[in-house]
Design a protein around this motif. Structure first.
Motif, PDB file in Angstrom:
ATOM      1  N   ILE A  52       1.056  -0.800  -0.228  1.00  0.00           N
ATOM      2  CA  ILE A  52       0.439  -0.197  -0.035  1.00  0.00           C
ATOM      3  C   ILE A  52       0.935   1.272  -0.739  1.00  0.00           C
ATOM      4  N   VAL A  53       1.059   2.353  -0.974  1.00  0.00           N
ATOM      5  CA  VAL A  53       1.714   3.211  -1.204  1.00  0.00           C
ATOM      6  C   VAL A  53       0.557   4.834  -1.156  1.00  0.00           C
ATOM      7  N   THR A  54       0.343   5.705  -0.163  1.00  0.00           N
ATOM      8  CA  THR A  54       0.180   6.741  -0.482  1.00  0.00           C
ATOM      9  C   THR A  54       0.942   7.861  -1.799  1.00  0.00           C
ATOM     10  N   TRP A  55       0.837   8.672  -2.813  1.00  0.00           N
ATOM     11  CA  TRP A  55       1.170   9.437  -3.110  1.00  0.00           C
ATOM     12  C   TRP A  55       0.806  11.110  -3.123  1.00  0.00           C
ATOM     13  N   GLU A  56       1.574  12.017  -2.743  1.00  0.00           N
ATOM     14  CA  GLU A  56       1.074  13.016  -2.896  1.00  0.00           C
ATOM     15  C   GLU A  56       1.928  14.127  -3.867  1.00  0.00           C
ATOM     16  N   ALA A  57       0.960  14.282  -4.772  1.00  0.00           N
ATOM     17  CA  ALA A  57       1.925  15.156  -6.145  1.00  0.00           C
ATOM     18  C   ALA A  57       0.631  16.641  -6.256  1.00  0.00           C
ATOM     19  N   ARG A  58       1.342  17.353  -7.010  1.00  0.00           N
ATOM     20  CA  ARG A  58      -0.019  18.829  -7.193  1.00  0.00           C
ATOM     21  C   ARG A  58      -0.724  18.424  -9.012  1.00  0.00           C
ATOM     22  N   HIS A  59      -2.380  18.022  -9.062  1.00  0.00           N
ATOM     23  CA  HIS A  59      -2.638  17.800  -9.869  1.00  0.00           C
ATOM     24  C   HIS A  59      -3.549  19.138 -10.092  1.00  0.00           C
ATOM     25  N   LEU A  60      -4.066  19.646 -11.391  1.00  0.00           N
ATOM     26  CA  LEU A  60      -4.740  21.013 -11.837  1.00  0.00           C
ATOM     27  C   LEU A  60      -4.468  21.981 -10.405  1.00  0.00           C
ATOM     28  N   GLY A  61      -2.792  21.706 -10.242  1.00  0.00           N
ATOM     29  CA  GLY A  61      -2.896  23.105  -9.127  1.00  0.00           C
ATOM     30  C   GLY A  61      -2.845  22.914  -8.047  1.00  0.00           C
ATOM     31  N   ILE A  62      -3.328  21.802  -7.436  1.00  0.00           N
ATOM     32  CA  ILE A  62      -3.910  21.271  -6.425  1.00  0.00           C
ATOM     33  C   ILE A  62      -2.680  19.857  -5.661  1.00  0.00           C
ATOM     34  N   LYS A  63      -2.707  19.893  -4.291  1.00  0.00           N
ATOM     35  CA  LYS A  63      -1.504  19.038  -3.928  1.00  0.00           C
ATOM     36  C   LYS A  63      -2.640  18.299  -3.506  1.00  0.00           C
ATOM     37  N   GLN A  64      -2.116  16.865  -3.759  1.00  0.00           N
ATOM     38  CA  GLN A  64      -3.542  15.581  -3.167  1.00  0.00           C
ATOM     39  C   GLN A  64      -2.897  14.306  -3.058  1.00  0.00           C
ATOM     40  N   ARG A  65      -3.688  13.460  -2.384  1.00  0.00           N
ATOM     41  CA  ARG A  65      -3.117  11.877  -2.004  1.00  0.00           C
ATOM     42  C   ARG A  65      -4.254  11.235  -2.737  1.00  0.00           C
ATOM     43  N   LEU A  66      -3.039   9.957  -2.897  1.00  0.00           N
ATOM     44  CA  LEU A  66      -4.314   9.053  -3.771  1.00  0.00           C
ATOM     45  C   LEU A  66      -3.182   8.297  -2.654  1.00  0.00           C
ATOM     46  N   THR A  67      -3.896   7.366  -2.114  1.00  0.00           N
ATOM     47  CA  THR A  67      -3.669   5.335  -1.609  1.00  0.00           C
ATOM     48  C   THR A  67      -4.069   4.661  -2.462  1.00  0.00           C
ATOM     49  N   VAL A  68      -2.907   3.802  -2.819  1.00  0.00           N
ATOM     50  CA  VAL A  68      -3.309   2.331  -3.443  1.00  0.00           C
ATOM     51  C   VAL A  68      -2.453   1.086  -3.301  1.00  0.00           C
ATOM     52  N   GLU A  69      -3.495   0.267  -3.442  1.00  0.00           N
ATOM     53  CA  GLU A  69      -2.786  -0.938  -2.734  1.00  0.00           C
ATOM     54  C   GLU A  69      -2.491  -1.886  -4.028  1.00  0.00           C
ATOM     55  N   ILE A  70      -1.483  -2.355  -4.276  1.00  0.00           N
ATOM     56  CA  ILE A  70      -1.422  -3.330  -4.992  1.00  0.00           C
ATOM     57  C   ILE A  70      -1.616  -5.266  -5.144  1.00  0.00           C
ATOM     58  N   SER A  71      -3.212  -4.909  -5.845  1.00  0.00           N
ATOM     59  CA  SER A  71      -4.264  -6.096  -5.592  1.00  0.00           C
ATOM     60  C   SER A  71      -3.892  -7.746  -5.719  1.00  0.00           C
ATOM     61  N   ARG A  72      -3.063  -7.378  -7.013  1.00  0.00           N
ATOM     62  CA  ARG A  72      -2.340  -8.613  -7.823  1.00  0.00           C
ATOM     63  C   ARG A  72      -1.859  -8.975  -8.836  1.00  0.00           C
ATOM     64  N   MET A  73      -1.114 -10.057  -8.978  1.00  0.00           N
ATOM     65  CA  MET A  73       0.823  -9.514  -9.459  1.00  0.00           C
ATOM     66  C   MET A  73       0.248 -11.034  -9.811  1.00  0.00           C
ATOM     67  N   ILE A  74       0.689 -10.933 -11.327  1.00  0.00           N
ATOM     68  CA  ILE A  74       1.091 -12.653 -12.290  1.00  0.00           C
ATOM     69  C   ILE A  74       2.584 -12.505 -12.358  1.00  0.00           C
ATOM     70  N   GLU A  75       3.169 -12.652 -11.633  1.00  0.00           N
ATOM     71  CA  GLU A  75       4.706 -12.037 -12.300  1.00  0.00           C
ATOM     72  C   GLU A  75       5.531 -12.570 -13.740  1.00  0.00           C
ATOM     73  N   PRO A  76       5.273 -12.598 -14.736  1.00  0.00           N
ATOM     74  CA  PRO A  76       5.760 -11.194 -15.414  1.00  0.00           C
ATOM     75  C   PRO A  76       5.074 -10.964 -16.085  1.00  0.00           C
ATOM     76  N   THR A  77       3.405 -10.988 -15.885  1.00  0.00           N
ATOM     77  CA  THR A  77       2.977 -10.959 -17.521  1.00  0.00           C
ATOM     78  C   THR A  77       1.926  -9.807 -16.728  1.00  0.00           C
ATOM     79  N   PHE A  78       1.085  -9.328 -15.392  1.00  0.00           N
ATOM     80  CA  PHE A  78       0.132  -8.594 -14.965  1.00  0.00           C
ATOM     81  C   PHE A  78       0.230  -8.523 -13.431  1.00  0.00           C
ATOM     82  N   PHE A  79      -0.384  -6.305 -13.356  1.00  0.00           N
ATOM     83  CA  PHE A  79      -0.019  -6.040 -11.996  1.00  0.00           C
ATOM     84  C   PHE A  79      -1.251  -5.407 -11.980  1.00  0.00           C
ATOM     85  N   GLU A  80      -1.905  -5.651 -10.708  1.00  0.00           N
ATOM     86  CA  GLU A  80      -2.804  -4.418 -10.697  1.00  0.00           C
ATOM     87  C   GLU A  80      -2.979  -3.302  -9.573  1.00  0.00           C
ATOM     88  N   ASP A  81      -3.860  -2.165  -9.642  1.00  0.00           N
ATOM     89  CA  ASP A  81      -3.585  -1.548  -8.681  1.00  0.00           C
ATOM     90  C   ASP A  81      -4.929  -0.976  -8.436  1.00  0.00           C
TER      91      ASP A  81
END
Length: 150
Positions: A52-81
């Motif tokens: 689980i990671v929380t990113w902070e970035a400036r989008h549309l002139g506004i500081k925003q946070r987005l928390t995502v989970e790496i929910s699935r992974m099949i190495e080396p063909t697929f992953f999903e957040d």
């Protein structure tokens, strides 16, 4: 729900592409234009299932946070957040990799819903869809350049 699908041909082995796409460092360098940084979770290295990671970035002139989970992974063909917390009503990003003739076809399927009912839908049609598409294209071009330089 909006779905953005992008396909990028990268002249590099599938494992290298898979690892670059799940690299914290590669993501940060690809998103330098939004001053993105990690504020919680894995700060460096490669994402793994359950991270689980929380990113902070400036989008549309506004500081925003987005928390995502790496929910699935099949190495080396697929992953999903998927989004756990953020500005979208929902968000899921599927990363597919297919090796063909020594190159890799990387396909992103980015799905999201905007909040705020009809106003969110209108904002998406007028601006957000194009903005997100360009953001993902920039990321993919950065990965392609990084991998093909080697």
């Amino acid at each position: 729900m909006t779905t953005i699908q992008l396909t990028t041909l990268i002249h590099a082995p599938i494992k290298a592409c898979f690892d670059a796409a799940r690299s914290v460092d590669a993501h940060l360098s690809s998103a330098a234009g939004t001053h993105e940084k990690v504020v919680a979770g894995r700060m460096t290295g490669l994402f793994e299932t359950g991270d689980i990671v929380t990113w902070e970035a400036r989008h549309l002139g506004i500081k925003q946070r987005l928390t995502v989970e790496i929910s699935r992974m099949i190495e080396p063909t697929f992953f999903e957040d998927k989004m756990l917390k953020g500005a979208f009503k929902s968000m899921r990003h599927k990363h597919h990799f297919l090796e063909e003739n020594g190159s890799t076809i990387m396909t992103d399927v980015f799905e999201y819903e905007t909040p705020f009912g009809i106003l969110g839908v209108l904002f998406d049609k007028l601006y957000l869809d194009n903005y997100m598409r360009k953001f993902l294209q920039t990321r993919n071009f950065h990965l392609k350049e990084l991998l093909e330089r080697v």
